[in-house]
Write a protein that holds these residues in place. Structure first.
Motif, PDB file in Angstrom:
ATOM      1  N   MET A   1       0.672  -1.230  -0.080  1.00  0.00           N
ATOM      2  CA  MET A   1       0.270  -0.069  -0.144  1.00  0.00           C
ATOM      3  C   MET A   1       0.908   1.078   0.148  1.00  0.00           C
ATOM      4  O   MET A   1       1.930   1.375   0.855  1.00  0.00           O
ATOM      5  CB  MET A   1      -0.861   0.040   1.166  1.00  0.00           C
ATOM      6  N   GLN A   5      -2.622   5.974  -0.583  1.00  0.00           N
ATOM      7  CA  GLN A   5      -3.654   5.069  -0.079  1.00  0.00           C
ATOM      8  C   GLN A   5      -3.450   4.791   1.704  1.00  0.00           C
ATOM      9  O   GLN A   5      -4.717   4.831   2.139  1.00  0.00           O
ATOM     10  CB  GLN A   5      -3.412   3.387  -0.412  1.00  0.00           C
ATOM     11  N   GLU A   8      -5.308   7.685   3.007  1.00  0.00           N
ATOM     12  CA  GLU A   8      -6.955   7.414   2.842  1.00  0.00           C
ATOM     13  C   GLU A   8      -7.521   6.456   3.942  1.00  0.00           C
ATOM     14  O   GLU A   8      -8.364   6.849   4.434  1.00  0.00           O
ATOM     15  CB  GLU A   8      -7.261   7.090   1.374  1.00  0.00           C
TER      16      GLU A   8
END
Length: 295
Positions: A1, A5, A8
């Motif tokens: 990741m 990301q 988020e």
């Protein structure tokens, strides 16, 4: 990741207050969400979230990091949607005067969301001065003369002001017939959230502006509180006619000194000069201008 990301994931956990709810919203396994937060905290070198068996809450560092992440993700989304004006999406952060938000804008939001279902609105309703850049606000509506030349202002209306009081107050204290009579009345003052000082009372007399400093027993910094004081019979107020027409029609409030009019108030939508108006902000600003222009 990747880092974006992970940010988020962190924002979703912080907003939902739950790892499991964030995982469900993002369509990720709970273990992936947990690992992402642990990796992110290790990378930034501070604890971002406090975990208990019942809830997840932000640390002080987490709160600061959340605000920056939200801003960064919004900018990234703006870049991705730069040329998509048909279906703008993302969060619009807006600050509105309190009574305007309650009486006009919030009741109309369902129609806005019907037109733009992919936009979310983060709305703050207050009468304080807002630092657009420092607080990450996309646009504000300001009533009155603007002193900050570093901002772009789009004037959308001009509000007629009147002096009025409740019928109960006038029955007890009588009606002022001239500006000199105001010294013998109770005034409800409005103080600036920036300076803490009461704002002056202004009237146009003989084509010239006359400024008065009038004492009062009550000073407030909220338009809702200002009107509540007036309705409680605490004294005279100086307010826009817009929004109180029904109270005037029913006789709950009565205008006084009709021959001494306060200067009209300009209404403008304001945003920072160095901020590109993304599609989401542009359509919201246009909608807001359309909604408020009949004022």
């Amino acid at each position: 990741m990747d880092r974006l990301q992970a940010m988020e994931v962190f924002v979703r956990v912080a907003e939902r207050g739950s790892f499991s709810k964030a995982a469900e919203q993002l369509g990720l396994p709970p273990a992936t969400v947990t690992n992402a937060i642990q990796t992110l905290e290790k990378r930034v070198g501070v604890r971002l979230l406090q975990r208990t068996t019942r809830k997840v809450s932000l640390t002080d560092d987490g709160l600061v990091y959340l605000e920056r992440c939200q801003r960064l993700l919004a900018e990234f989304q703006d870049v991705e949607n730069l040329f998509d004006c048909e279906q703008p999406q993302g969060v619009v952060r807006v600050d509105l005067p309190e009574r305007m938000a309650h009486q006009t804008v919030i009741p109309a939001l369902p129609a806005f969301f019907t037109r733009y279902p992919e936009i979310r609105v983060k709305l703050n309703a207050s009468d304080r001065f807002v630092d657009l850049v420092g607080e990450g606000v996309d646009c504000v509506v300001r009533v009155g003369q603007l002193a900050d030349s570093t901002l772009i202002a789009r004037q959308i209306a001009v509000l007629e002001q009147i002096t009025c009081a409740s019928a109960a107050y006038l029955q007890q204290h009588g009606r002022p017939q001239s500006l000199d009579d105001l010294a013998r009345h109770h005034m409800i003052n409005f103080f600036s959230s920036r300076t803490g000082r009461d704002l002056p009372w202004e009237y146009v007399q003989g084509g010239e502006l006359r400024t008065l400093k009038l004492p009062g027993k009550v000073s407030v910094a909220s338009s809702e509180a200002y009107m509540a004081c007036c309705l409680a019979g605490l004294g005279l107020v100086q307010v826009p006619r817009y929004g109180i027409e029904e109270l005037l029609k029913r006789g709950v409030l009565e205008e006084v000194l009709p021959d001494y009019q306060p200067p009209p108030l300009p209404v403008a939508i304001v945003y920072a000069h160095n901020r590109h108006l993304s599609p989401r902000v542009r359509v919201f600003v246009d909608w807001l201008a359309e909604l408020l222009s009949p004022m």
